[in-house]
Design an enzyme around this catalytic site. Structure first.
Site, PDB file in Angstrom:
ATOM      1  CG  LEU A  33     -25.990 -14.085   4.590  1.00 50.63           C
ATOM      2  CD1 LEU A  33     -26.469 -14.909   5.784  1.00 50.63           C
ATOM      3  CD2 LEU A  33     -24.621 -13.483   4.879  1.00 50.63           C
ATOM      4  CG  HIS A  37     -21.621 -14.568   3.301  1.00 55.92           C
ATOM      5  ND1 HIS A  37     -22.298 -14.078   2.212  1.00 55.92           N
ATOM      6  CD2 HIS A  37     -20.868 -13.539   3.768  1.00 55.92           C
ATOM      7  CE1 HIS A  37     -21.988 -12.799   2.034  1.00 55.92           C
ATOM      8  NE2 HIS A  37     -21.112 -12.457   2.954  1.00 55.92           N
ATOM      9  CG  ASP A 150     -13.633  -9.314   0.887  1.00 57.01           C
ATOM     10  OD1 ASP A 150     -13.740  -8.468  -0.005  1.00 57.01           O
ATOM     11  OD2 ASP A 150     -14.566 -10.089   1.211  1.00 57.01           O
ATOM     12  CD  GLN A 153     -13.161  -7.422   5.264  1.00 57.16           C
ATOM     13  OE1 GLN A 153     -13.725  -6.370   5.040  1.00 57.16           O
ATOM     14  NE2 GLN A 153     -13.785  -8.598   5.241  1.00 57.16           N
ATOM     15  CB  VAL A 176     -17.023 -20.272  -2.128  1.00 60.67           C
ATOM     16  CG1 VAL A 176     -17.987 -21.243  -2.815  1.00 60.67           C
ATOM     17  CG2 VAL A 176     -16.666 -20.790  -0.737  1.00 60.67           C
ATOM     18  CB  SER A 186     -23.115  -9.419  -1.567  1.00 64.00           C
ATOM     19  OG  SER A 186     -22.861 -10.284  -0.486  1.00 64.00           O
ATOM     20  NE  ARG A 187     -19.954  -3.671  -3.545  1.00 62.06           N
ATOM     21  CZ  ARG A 187     -19.284  -3.600  -2.389  1.00 62.06           C
ATOM     22  NH1 ARG A 187     -18.383  -4.502  -2.090  1.00 62.06           N
ATOM     23  NH2 ARG A 187     -19.515  -2.612  -1.541  1.00 62.06           N
TER      24      ARG A 187
HETATM   25  O1  PAF Z   1     -16.537  -8.391   4.588  1.00 70.50           O
HETATM   26  C1  PAF Z   1     -17.569  -7.799   4.969  1.00 70.50           C
HETATM   27  O2  PAF Z   1     -18.700  -8.200   4.677  1.00 70.50           O
HETATM   28  C2  PAF Z   1     -17.439  -6.531   5.817  1.00 70.50           C
HETATM   29  O3  PAF Z   1     -16.342  -5.773   5.426  1.00 70.50           O
HETATM   30  C3  PAF Z   1     -17.404  -6.816   7.329  1.00 70.50           C
HETATM   31  C4  PAF Z   1     -16.181  -7.614   7.715  1.00 70.50           C
HETATM   32  C5  PAF Z   1     -18.663  -7.561   7.742  1.00 70.50           C
HETATM   33  C6  PAF Z   1     -17.366  -5.492   8.104  1.00 70.50           C
HETATM   34  O4  PAF Z   1     -18.490  -4.710   7.850  1.00 70.50           O
END
Ligand code: PAF
Length: 287
Positions: A33, A37, A150, A153, A176, A186-187
């Protein structure tokens, strides 16, 4: 804060909270995190009575050549992070708990997953929508929070929730950034100091695109080209795609006359990073 590892315990905890009239906020994560997050958690804590954060590195959304095994995992640090921000429950199931049998049922959103990252990560969004569906069924949240970083997503999950009538409200939370503009991810921890410096090219490209759009440029190719020029200045950066797409259905756009996302993916060394901005010509506003 309670750390829950089984589906049954999580369901019971949420049922108790709901029976007491609580509005449940949910932040699905894969752990490691960071402040990105943190913004999702803060929004949930501010708007809901109970906040659940899931921490699960979902094998279903990683390709065979991707970083599932080396993905950063640090549950102790994540617990401290959540505790300090007022999270009520962490749901941290094992792989066996989430997938006791090899799954045979999947959730898939068509078309929106064909381009952008979907074109380079076959099966990725099927893995995301399947695990998010499972997590929604386990946590039963009123509101779920996803980062705008993302972007695809977020759009795919909104569409899944609309098409399949999930009783959950989806909130997108602005990206952010580090002080130099790099989107938090995280990467980012994979980057060595030289790559970390080069990685700001993504934001520099998007900032240049924003300036062009705000000056009135409406030709999508010229906007894409401007981003590419910035990426090309950094020898450590290898572009995967730069696209201008409709902000809702993610279809490619050539003339910009509605809300669009300018989205970029690039490798910096061996680390794949993504970023985007959203531009609305009617409001002349960039997010
Ligand atoms: O964005 C992420 O960290 C992931 O794709 C999620 C939404 C937790 C699903 O594993």
């Amino acid at each position: 804060m309670e750390v829950v590892t089984t589906v049954q315990e999580m369901r019971q905890a949420v049922a108790r909270a709901r029976a007491a009239g609580a509005r449940i906020g949910f932040v699905p994560t894969m752990g490691a995190l960071h402040e990105g997050h943190g913004a999702l958690v803060d929004a949930s804590v501010a708007e809901c009575d109970v906040t659940v954060v899931s921490i699960f590195v979902n094998p279903l959304q990683f390709g065979p050549a991707e970083d599932f095994h080396k993905y950063p995992r640090d549950l102790e640090a994540d617990k401290a992070f959540c505790q300090a921000r007022g999270v009520d429950f962490i749901f941290a199931p094992s792989e066996k708990e989430m997938y006791p049998e090899p799954p045979r049922a999947f959730v898939e959103v068509e078309e929106l997953t064909a381009g952008l990252c979907g074109a380079f990560r076959p099966g990725h969004f099927r893995g995301v929508t399947t695990v998010v569906t499972k997590l929604f069924h386990i946590v039963m949240p009123d509101v779920a929070y996803f980062g705008q970083k993302d972007y695809q997503q977020l759009a795919v999950i909104r569409r899944m929730v609309d098409d399949l009538n999930f009783p959950v409200e989806i909130r997108g939370v602005p990206t952010v950034r580090e002080a130099d503009g790099l989107a938090m991810s995280s990467r980012n921890r994979y980057l060595n100091p030289e790559e970390r410096r080069a990685a700001t090219a993504l934001y520099r490209g998007l900032t240049a695109a924003k300036a062009l759009l705000e000056q009135g440029e409406r030709n999508a190719d010229r906007v894409r080209q401007r981003v590419r020029e910035e990426l090309a200045k950094e020898p450590l950066v290898r572009e995967q795609y730069v696209e201008v797409v409709d902000a809702d259905d993610l279809s490619q756009v050539s003339y910009i006359d509605g809300r669009v996302a300018v989205a970029v993916a690039a490798f910096v060394g061996t680390t794949r990073l993504i970023d985007n901005i959203v531009f609305d010509p009617s409001a002349e506003r960039t997010e």
